[in-house]
Design an enzyme around this catalytic site. Structure first.
Site, short mmCIF file in Angstrom:
data_model
loop_
_atom_site.label_atom_id
_atom_site.label_comp_id
_atom_site.label_asym_id
_atom_site.label_seq_id
_atom_site.Cartn_x
_atom_site.Cartn_y
_atom_site.Cartn_z
N GLU A 291 -41.19 178.66 -4.54
CA GLU A 291 -40.13 178.61 -5.56
C GLU A 291 -40.40 179.53 -6.75
O GLU A 291 -40.20 179.12 -7.90
CB GLU A 291 -39.99 177.17 -6.04
CG GLU A 291 -41.21 176.57 -6.80
CD GLU A 291 -42.23 175.89 -5.92
OE1 GLU A 291 -42.35 176.23 -4.72
OE2 GLU A 291 -42.95 174.99 -6.43
N HIS A 315 -34.32 173.59 -0.74
CA HIS A 315 -35.55 173.03 -1.29
C HIS A 315 -36.11 173.92 -2.40
O HIS A 315 -36.38 173.46 -3.51
CB HIS A 315 -36.58 172.85 -0.15
CG HIS A 315 -37.90 172.34 -0.61
ND1 HIS A 315 -38.26 171.01 -0.54
CD2 HIS A 315 -38.95 172.97 -1.18
CE1 HIS A 315 -39.47 170.86 -1.03
NE2 HIS A 315 -39.92 172.04 -1.44
N GLU A 316 -36.24 175.19 -2.10
CA GLU A 316 -36.84 176.10 -3.10
C GLU A 316 -35.94 176.22 -4.33
O GLU A 316 -36.42 176.28 -5.45
CB GLU A 316 -37.15 177.47 -2.50
CG GLU A 316 -38.05 177.45 -1.26
CD GLU A 316 -39.28 176.57 -1.38
OE1 GLU A 316 -39.78 176.37 -2.50
OE2 GLU A 316 -39.76 176.07 -0.34
N HIS A 319 -36.34 173.38 -6.73
CA HIS A 319 -37.51 173.52 -7.62
C HIS A 319 -37.14 174.19 -8.95
O HIS A 319 -37.91 174.11 -9.90
CB HIS A 319 -38.60 174.35 -6.95
CG HIS A 319 -39.54 173.57 -6.06
ND1 HIS A 319 -40.27 172.50 -6.51
CD2 HIS A 319 -39.89 173.75 -4.77
CE1 HIS A 319 -41.03 172.04 -5.52
NE2 HIS A 319 -40.82 172.77 -4.44
N GLU A 338 -42.97 168.01 -5.74
CA GLU A 338 -42.45 168.05 -4.36
C GLU A 338 -41.58 166.85 -3.97
O GLU A 338 -40.62 167.00 -3.23
CB GLU A 338 -43.61 168.23 -3.36
CG GLU A 338 -44.37 169.54 -3.54
CD GLU A 338 -43.51 170.81 -3.40
OE1 GLU A 338 -42.40 170.74 -2.83
OE2 GLU A 338 -43.96 171.87 -3.89
N ASP A 395 -55.44 172.14 -2.62
CA ASP A 395 -54.81 172.22 -1.31
C ASP A 395 -55.01 170.94 -0.50
O ASP A 395 -54.23 170.63 0.39
CB ASP A 395 -55.40 173.38 -0.50
CG ASP A 395 -54.47 174.58 -0.52
OD1 ASP A 395 -53.54 174.59 -1.34
OD2 ASP A 395 -54.69 175.51 0.29
N TYR A 403 -44.48 164.76 -0.75
CA TYR A 403 -43.10 165.09 -0.35
C TYR A 403 -42.34 163.84 0.05
O TYR A 403 -41.25 163.57 -0.46
CB TYR A 403 -43.11 166.05 0.86
CG TYR A 403 -43.57 167.45 0.54
CD1 TYR A 403 -42.65 168.47 0.38
CD2 TYR A 403 -44.92 167.76 0.40
CE1 TYR A 403 -43.06 169.78 0.10
CE2 TYR A 403 -45.34 169.05 0.12
CZ TYR A 403 -44.40 170.05 -0.03
OH TYR A 403 -44.82 171.32 -0.32
#
Ligand code: BES
Ligand code: ZN
Length: 623
Positions: A291, A315-316, A319, A338, A395, A403
């Site tokens: 995003e 989705h992006e 953001h 998310e 990460d 999500y």
């Protein structure tokens, strides 16, 4: 509710105490009101960083970026030094207010890189750092011409989230620290440069490009792409960039993006970033989408030819509110980026395609949630919404939990208080927190004051604590039964009971029906059944990457060899980690280690450095 605050205060205190060096040494002030972001070594949360001027040149021969980052600061707390994050950067020289200053780089810390210390005075205003990137720059992927669609020019793109911006510029690399920026980027002649900023739409002869981002953003939203790139207009404020050979296909695929922006605005308020463009990157891009403000970076694996995978753009785009406008303050609050975005994405989809369609997305998401909880373990703390990533690479928090548990939590609140009131709340929330970074606890306090405080019964039935500070799938998790999946379940049962595939009613199925059809097949189908499906539905030849990826995984499990050649081809150029990991690990699990190693060694160089890092472990067994 009370316990939440105990956990919160505890976390703040812990963070403060864990600050291993004394304040006098680091120039840090101990402020227990400030939540410590454990993934930045910078002290810029205590110095006001205003603006960045980035002046860089991109050198494809040496595969490096060099130049300078000039930070405008306001040393409000009168600290004696400013600390920046760096990762594998060489610092060539440093100027403070135009005068040469000595700086020092600490020893590298795993994941975090090296802290760069620069002495400053109480009234210092600019800090200019000349630097060069290193060969382990985790944010950069340098592509040879043959790794692009056009095959003629090299390509470079960055991926800065979560903590990789520091590997291509010295910065205060925490999502709680925001600044505006300008940039001047010099690239080889014949190439175009784009950033997460106001962008050019065509190449110029000088090959020097200027950029401006006048809204404060955190470092993980810094982005750069350089290559043979063309622009196609969608409408007045939206468009698409891609390599010339992909540009028209991309333009076709994204026909509805302009409408998507208007739809999103009608839900949660004005789009605050000016233009919204998407760039379709070469196939090695390691993720689906990123995003980057004003310019979403997207994988070409969503160019299916029939607009069936554009949901990723929703989705992006979402953001632009959740994440870019209101940002998670630390990576422990990642669900705030998310989970909100996944929720918002499905609301956009519902508004554009109807409830039956969006219900399929909710159900597929619920299944991902279930699978992730069973992978991580139902009691694992990694299944809490509030993460604890101390001492770990952020990460590690990139699972389906933020999500799916996040979006289902918001869906539960919506169901409990009613959509109308929840939407009013969310509009106000975005407006009041625009261009701010906030913690989970700040959100929960805001939710309490503005929505739940006056509704005790609703509040009790939601049980926030179980969702945010508890493991697994809470008992009150909402789940929809998509009507469109009823036909799919019936077709699957018929097939398994012996009906030939040609006689199944699959008319007008979208990607999501097909995914549901395949996902719920028994773990391993016989080769005969695989063959029967393939003959009628041509899954092996599918141009839909989501369906192809799932089918190839099934083919590995079932030892269905006719799909192997197409699968190897897929693995030869696709770099999206979401697709690579399941295929390689399925090969490893089903006695096909030799095949996995052979294919991986052949195409490893086409994958992103971070994909290589994790696949080296999965396939080669390296630590
Ligand atoms: N911001 C994420 C990608 C990300 C998260 C990159 C954390 C690095 C660290 C992006 O918005 C995202 O979620 N992308 C998904 C697609 C989406 C439709 C779920 C992806 O890339 O698969
Ligand atoms: Zn996302």
């Amino acid at each position: 509710m009370k316990n939440i605050w105990i956990v919160f205060v505890g976390a703040v205190l812990l963070g403060a105490c864990n600050n291993s060096q004394p304040a006098s040494q680091t120039g840090k002030i101990m402020d227990t009101n400030v939540v410590k972001d454990l993934h930045t070594l910078s002290n810029a949360d205590s110095i006001s960083i205003k603006h960045l001027f980035l002046d860089i040149a991109v050198d494809f021969d040496k595969k490096r970026i060099s130049g300078s980052a000039t930070w405008t600061i306001e040393n409000t707390n009168k600290l004696s030094e400013i600390i920046f994050d760096t990762y594998d950067l060489t610092i060539d020289s440093v100027l403070v207010d135009g005068k040469k200053q000595t700086s020092s780089l600490d020893k590298e810390i795993e994941f975090l890189g090296s802290a760069l210390h620069i002495p400053i005075a109480a009234n210092s205003q600019t800090v200019q750092i000349y630097y060069t990137t290193g060969q382990y720059a985790r944010a950069l992927q340098w592509l040879e011409p043959q790794q692009t669609f056009g095959k003629k020019y090299p390509f470079l793109y960055t991926q800065s989230e979560s903590i990789y911006a520091r590997s291509w510029l010295p910065c205060a690399d925490g999502p709680g620290i925001r600044y505006t920026y300008d940039a001047r980027v010099q690239v080889p002649k014949g190439l175009l440069a784009l950033m997460s900023a106001e962008n050019p739409q065509e190449k110029n002869d000088s090959a020097v490009y200027h950029f401006k981002m006048d809204k404060p953003i955190p470092a993980y939203l810094m982005a750069l792409a350089v290559g043979d790139i063309a622009f196609r207009k969608i409408d007045k404020r939206t468009g698409v960039y891609a390599e010339p050979v992909m540009a028209d296909k991309a333009r076709y695929e994204f026909e509805d993006v302009g409408k998507m922006v208007t739809t999103a605005e009608s839900l949660y308020g004005p789009y605050r970033w000016g233009r919204y463009d998407v760039i379709v990157l070469p196939p090695g891009f390691p993720i689906g989408g990123m995003e980057n403000p004003k310019l979403t970076f997207a994988t070409p694996t969503i160019i299916a030819g029939d607009r069936s995978l554009v949901n990723l753009v929703a989705h992006e785009l979402a953001h632009s509110w959740s994440g870019n406008l209101v940002t998670n303050k630390t990576w422990n609050d990642f669900w705030m980026n998310e989970g909100f975005t996944e929720y918002f994405e499905r609301r956009i989809s519902e508004a554009m395609n109807g409830k039956d369609y969006a219900d399929m997305l909710w159900e597929l998401g619920y299944e991902d949630f279930e699978d992730e909880v069973s992978n991580l373990g139902k009691d694992s703390k990694d299944t809490w919404l509030k993460l604890d990533l101390k001492g770990r690479d952020p990460d590690a928090g990139l699972t389906d939990i933020p999500y799916e548990k996040g979006s289902h939590f918001l869906k539960l609140i919506e169901n409990t208080v009613g959509r109308k009131d929840f939407d009013v709340f969310l509009n106000k929330y975005f407006a009041e927190h625009a261009f701010k970074s906030i913690t989970t606890e700040e959100f929960l306090a805001y939710l309490d004051t503005n929505l739940l405080n006056s509704r005790q019964a609703a509040k009790d039935s939601i049980n926030i604590k179980a969702w945010v500070y508890g493991p697994g799938i809470p008992a009150n998790c909402p789940r929809v039964k998509p009507v469109l999946f009823e036909k799919v379940d019936a077709a699957r049962t018929q097939f398994l009971d012996g009906t030939p595939p040609a006689q199944l009613n699959t008319e007008s199925w979208t990607t999501y029906e097909w995914l549901h059809f395949l996902r719920k097949m028994p773990k391993s189908l016989t080769v005969d059944k695989m063959k029967a499906l393939d003959e009628v539905f041509h899954f092996t030849k599918s141009t839909n990457s989501e369906i192809a990826d799932l089918w190839f995984a099934m083919a590995i499990t079932a030892n269905y060899e006719p799909a192997y050649e197409a699968m190897e081809h897929f693995l030869s150029y696709v770099g999206r980690r979401k697709f690579l990991e399941p295929l390689y690990s399925e090969m490893m699990k089903t006695g096909k280690q030799d095949m996995a190693k052979r294919i991986y060694q052949k195409y490893r160089q086409n994958y992103h450095p971070l994909a290589q890092e994790s696949l080296d472990k999965t396939v080669l067994g390296t630590k």
